[in-house]
Design a protein around this motif. Structure first.
Motif, PDB file in Angstrom:
ATOM      1  N   HIS A   1       0.954  -1.095   0.133  1.00  0.00           N
ATOM      2  CA  HIS A   1      -0.123   0.151  -0.121  1.00  0.00           C
ATOM      3  C   HIS A   1       1.007   1.370  -0.006  1.00  0.00           C
ATOM      4  N   ILE A   2       2.041   1.307   0.753  1.00  0.00           N
ATOM      5  CA  ILE A   2       2.847   2.354   0.684  1.00  0.00           C
ATOM      6  C   ILE A   2       3.362   2.575  -0.690  1.00  0.00           C
ATOM      7  N   TYR A   3       4.005   1.320  -1.346  1.00  0.00           N
ATOM      8  CA  TYR A   3       4.518   1.571  -2.396  1.00  0.00           C
ATOM      9  C   TYR A   3       3.754   2.051  -3.859  1.00  0.00           C
ATOM     10  N   ASN A   4       2.529   1.353  -3.633  1.00  0.00           N
ATOM     11  CA  ASN A   4       1.489   1.953  -4.701  1.00  0.00           C
ATOM     12  C   ASN A   4      -0.064   1.737  -4.067  1.00  0.00           C
ATOM     13  N   PRO A   5      -0.703   2.670  -3.428  1.00  0.00           N
ATOM     14  CA  PRO A   5      -1.807   2.425  -2.873  1.00  0.00           C
ATOM     15  C   PRO A   5      -2.836   1.945  -3.714  1.00  0.00           C
ATOM     16  N   GLN A   6      -2.828   1.825  -4.969  1.00  0.00           N
ATOM     17  CA  GLN A   6      -3.810   1.446  -5.917  1.00  0.00           C
ATOM     18  C   GLN A   6      -3.285  -0.067  -6.593  1.00  0.00           C
ATOM     19  N   SER A   7      -2.289  -0.715  -5.918  1.00  0.00           N
ATOM     20  CA  SER A   7      -1.798  -1.873  -6.528  1.00  0.00           C
ATOM     21  C   SER A   7      -2.692  -2.907  -6.327  1.00  0.00           C
ATOM     22  N   THR A   8      -3.725  -3.034  -5.441  1.00  0.00           N
ATOM     23  CA  THR A   8      -4.744  -4.111  -5.609  1.00  0.00           C
ATOM     24  C   THR A   8      -5.972  -3.689  -6.252  1.00  0.00           C
ATOM     25  N   GLY A   9      -6.005  -2.686  -7.045  1.00  0.00           N
ATOM     26  CA  GLY A   9      -7.032  -1.992  -8.014  1.00  0.00           C
ATOM     27  C   GLY A   9      -8.020  -1.400  -7.129  1.00  0.00           C
ATOM     28  N   LYS A  10      -7.814  -1.116  -6.089  1.00  0.00           N
ATOM     29  CA  LYS A  10      -8.791  -0.192  -5.260  1.00  0.00           C
ATOM     30  C   LYS A  10      -8.314   1.255  -5.272  1.00  0.00           C
ATOM     31  N   SER A  11      -9.317   2.173  -5.299  1.00  0.00           N
ATOM     32  CA  SER A  11      -9.065   3.574  -5.352  1.00  0.00           C
ATOM     33  C   SER A  11      -8.521   4.188  -4.030  1.00  0.00           C
ATOM     34  N   SER A  12      -7.400   5.227  -4.303  1.00  0.00           N
ATOM     35  CA  SER A  12      -6.931   5.578  -3.007  1.00  0.00           C
ATOM     36  C   SER A  12      -6.428   6.977  -3.377  1.00  0.00           C
ATOM     37  N   HIS A  13      -6.697   7.999  -2.566  1.00  0.00           N
ATOM     38  CA  HIS A  13      -6.070   9.378  -2.716  1.00  0.00           C
ATOM     39  C   HIS A  13      -4.821   9.484  -2.403  1.00  0.00           C
ATOM     40  N   MET A  14      -4.244   8.464  -1.804  1.00  0.00           N
ATOM     41  CA  MET A  14      -2.730   8.379  -1.061  1.00  0.00           C
ATOM     42  C   MET A  14      -1.910   8.385  -2.323  1.00  0.00           C
ATOM     43  N   PRO A  15      -0.822   9.330  -2.262  1.00  0.00           N
ATOM     44  CA  PRO A  15       0.266   9.165  -3.396  1.00  0.00           C
ATOM     45  C   PRO A  15       1.328   8.166  -3.111  1.00  0.00           C
ATOM     46  N   PRO A  16       1.838   7.497  -4.134  1.00  0.00           N
ATOM     47  CA  PRO A  16       2.829   6.523  -3.903  1.00  0.00           C
ATOM     48  C   PRO A  16       4.146   7.027  -3.147  1.00  0.00           C
ATOM     49  N   TYR A  17       4.774   6.033  -2.433  1.00  0.00           N
ATOM     50  CA  TYR A  17       5.937   6.461  -2.004  1.00  0.00           C
ATOM     51  C   TYR A  17       7.107   5.305  -2.294  1.00  0.00           C
ATOM     52  N   ARG A  18       7.313   5.432  -3.726  1.00  0.00           N
ATOM     53  CA  ARG A  18       8.262   4.413  -4.293  1.00  0.00           C
ATOM     54  C   ARG A  18       9.750   4.691  -3.935  1.00  0.00           C
ATOM     55  N   TYR A  19      10.000   6.036  -3.827  1.00  0.00           N
ATOM     56  CA  TYR A  19      11.395   6.093  -3.255  1.00  0.00           C
ATOM     57  C   TYR A  19      11.900   5.785  -2.001  1.00  0.00           C
ATOM     58  N   LEU A  20      10.839   4.928  -1.128  1.00  0.00           N
ATOM     59  CA  LEU A  20      11.381   4.416  -0.018  1.00  0.00           C
ATOM     60  C   LEU A  20      11.520   2.816  -0.233  1.00  0.00           C
ATOM     61  N   PHE A  21      11.574   2.328  -1.262  1.00  0.00           N
ATOM     62  CA  PHE A  21      11.754   1.033  -1.687  1.00  0.00           C
ATOM     63  C   PHE A  21      12.953   0.837  -2.638  1.00  0.00           C
ATOM     64  N   HIS A  22      13.528  -0.200  -2.857  1.00  0.00           N
ATOM     65  CA  HIS A  22      14.480  -0.640  -3.884  1.00  0.00           C
ATOM     66  C   HIS A  22      13.815  -1.470  -5.035  1.00  0.00           C
ATOM     67  N   ARG A  23      14.175  -0.869  -6.387  1.00  0.00           N
ATOM     68  CA  ARG A  23      13.755  -1.898  -7.360  1.00  0.00           C
ATOM     69  C   ARG A  23      14.667  -2.458  -8.054  1.00  0.00           C
ATOM     70  N   LYS A  24      14.552  -3.665  -8.374  1.00  0.00           N
ATOM     71  CA  LYS A  24      15.296  -4.421  -9.089  1.00  0.00           C
ATOM     72  C   LYS A  24      14.781  -5.105 -10.413  1.00  0.00           C
ATOM     73  N   LYS A  25      15.154  -4.903 -11.586  1.00  0.00           N
ATOM     74  CA  LYS A  25      14.470  -5.450 -12.595  1.00  0.00           C
ATOM     75  C   LYS A  25      14.771  -7.179 -12.858  1.00  0.00           C
ATOM     76  N   ILE A  26      13.863  -7.768 -13.169  1.00  0.00           N
ATOM     77  CA  ILE A  26      13.975  -9.288 -13.212  1.00  0.00           C
ATOM     78  C   ILE A  26      13.414  -9.790 -14.464  1.00  0.00           C
ATOM     79  N   THR A  27      13.750 -10.809 -15.059  1.00  0.00           N
ATOM     80  CA  THR A  27      13.177 -11.534 -16.100  1.00  0.00           C
ATOM     81  C   THR A  27      11.842 -12.453 -15.637  1.00  0.00           C
ATOM     82  N   GLU A  28      11.105 -12.666 -16.591  1.00  0.00           N
ATOM     83  CA  GLU A  28       9.905 -13.629 -16.437  1.00  0.00           C
ATOM     84  C   GLU A  28      10.244 -14.709 -15.599  1.00  0.00           C
ATOM     85  N   ASP A  29      11.443 -15.568 -16.161  1.00  0.00           N
ATOM     86  CA  ASP A  29      11.691 -16.926 -15.497  1.00  0.00           C
ATOM     87  C   ASP A  29      12.227 -16.727 -14.252  1.00  0.00           C
TER      88      ASP A  29
END
Length: 398
Positions: free
Chosen positions: A304-332
């Motif tokens: 919810h903190i990373y993306n408040p609308q990640s589950t498809g529910k509406s939310s007025h809260m902005p995302p706080y993606r900068y509080l997380f590490h992101r690493k690209k991965i392949t499908e497998d």
């Protein structure tokens, strides 16, 4: 011959003046010592005693400051402006009172009147007075048997008959064990093993039964009663020196009914905050008791903190993606165990497709702070509020 020389006598006031000046330093030191001693006893010592007091919840349980990640998370909460859209002030609402007796008065007449008359006495309360009668008869018998002088066989026989009659009255009630133990608890008497067996109670109580006796209470009013409805009863119980408690029951209290909070927020909830942040406006949900709702839900909170609308529910809260590490991965490539996931229609996936998202130290600290926000323990000025029952049936104990 020596000439006669007359010496002028020294004035008396000069000698007296020298004595007064010699005592002045002692007087000054005495006054200084007296003032210092008074300041020590009336100012410094009480200040030290108050400084050594530990704040508690009113029942001896200490209030402890946040430590570790939770303390760091308070700063993360503040620097991200969470208090602009989230409050920590569960407001009050409309509620009634349950009047619960925890210990009876001495003679029972006032309690009869407080409840509404002997004909309306609850079976558990009637049984409690029977237990008091048994204990009184047993004490009277011990007194007669313990006499060394003036012992009377007739008096002993009468005491035994009185005890047998009292025990018979207890058994005639035909209440189950739970209600008998509750009656014993509110009676305030203690029965020995033999007397307990005579009254149909276990000689040795297990932990559950001991707790039932210790925490015994009987509700005599429903939770819809207002203070004006029960004020007269409360005064009568106080006059009779009976013990009782008032349990608030929410009838129209959105924060309680929506499980946002268990009680009203008070200043003691902010005691150890470096910066008290009650909130500016309630755009998002109130966070007074958010810690109680986040038990075992770390992943959902991070998502919810990373993306408040990640589950498809509406939310007025902005995302706080900068509080997380992101690493690209392949499908497998499999997701790390610490990666944040969401489940949509039974399909578990990364919170952001194509990336493994993991929390940073600040995100973990923020979650630790949120989990520390709880109002699920009572305070003297803010008791836990029960929810009103769906119906009013069964409000009186049978």
């Amino acid at each position: 011959m020596q000439p006669n020389v007359s010496l002028a006598p020294m004035p008396q006031h000069q000698g007296r003046g020298r004595c007064q000046m010699n005592k002045a330093p002692l007087v000054f030191l005495g006054v200084l010592f007296t003032l210092s001693l008074s300041w020590w006893g009336m100012v410094y010592s009480p200040a030290i005693q108050l400084g050594g007091e530990t704040p508690d919840k009113g029942d001896g349980t200490a209030l402890k400051p946040r430590v570790g990640l939770a303390r760091q998370g308070e700063q993360v909460y503040r620097e991200n402006g969470c208090y602009y859209c989230h409050t920590r002030t569960a407001t009050g609402g409309q509620f009634g009172y349950k009047l619960q007796i925890t210990r009876l008065d001495l003679n029972g007449t006032i309690t009869d009147s407080a409840i509404g008359g002997a004909d309306k006495m609850l079976p558990v309360i009637k049984q409690a007075y029977r237990f008091k009668a048994v204990a009184k008869a047993a004490d009277a018998l011990k007194t007669e048997l313990g006499k060394t002088e003036g012992k009377s066989d007739a008096a002993i026989k009468a005491a035994k008959e009185a005890k047998a009659t009292a025990v018979k009255e207890v058994k005639s009630a035909e209440l189950n064990l739970e209600k008998n133990l509750k009656a014993l608890g509110i009676s305030g008497v203690s029965l020995d093993k033999d007397l307990s067996l005579e009254c149909g109670l276990p000689a040795e109580k297990n932990a559950t039964q001991k707790k039932l006796v210790a925490n015994a209470q009987v509700t005599i009013t429903s939770g819809i009663k207002q203070w004006s409805d029960i004020e007269a009863k409360v005064k009568k119980l106080k006059a009779a020196k009976a013990r009782f408690r008032l349990q608030p029951v929410a009838s129209d209290w959105p924060d309680r009914q929506n499980l946002v909070a268990m009680r009203q927020s008070v200043s003691r909830d902010f005691l150890f905050d470096a910066h008290a942040m009650p909130g500016v406006m309630r755009i998002g949900p109130d966070l007074s008791n958010v810690g109680g709702r986040l038990i075992g839900a770390d992943n959902d909170a991070y998502a919810h903190i990373y993306n408040p609308q990640s589950t498809g529910k509406s939310s007025h809260m902005p995302p706080y993606r900068y509080l997380f590490h992101r690493k690209k991965i392949t499908e497998d490539e499999a997701l790390p165990t610490t990666a944040i996931t969401v489940t949509i229609k039974g399909d578990k996936r990364s919170v952001e497709p194509g990336y493994a998202v993991t929390p940073t130290a600040k995100a973990r600290a923020l979650l630790a702070f949120l989990k520390s926000l709880r109002t699920d323990s009572a305070l003297p000025e803010a008791p836990i509020v029960e929810q009103a029952a769906a119906t009013s049936a069964g409000t009186r104990e049978k």
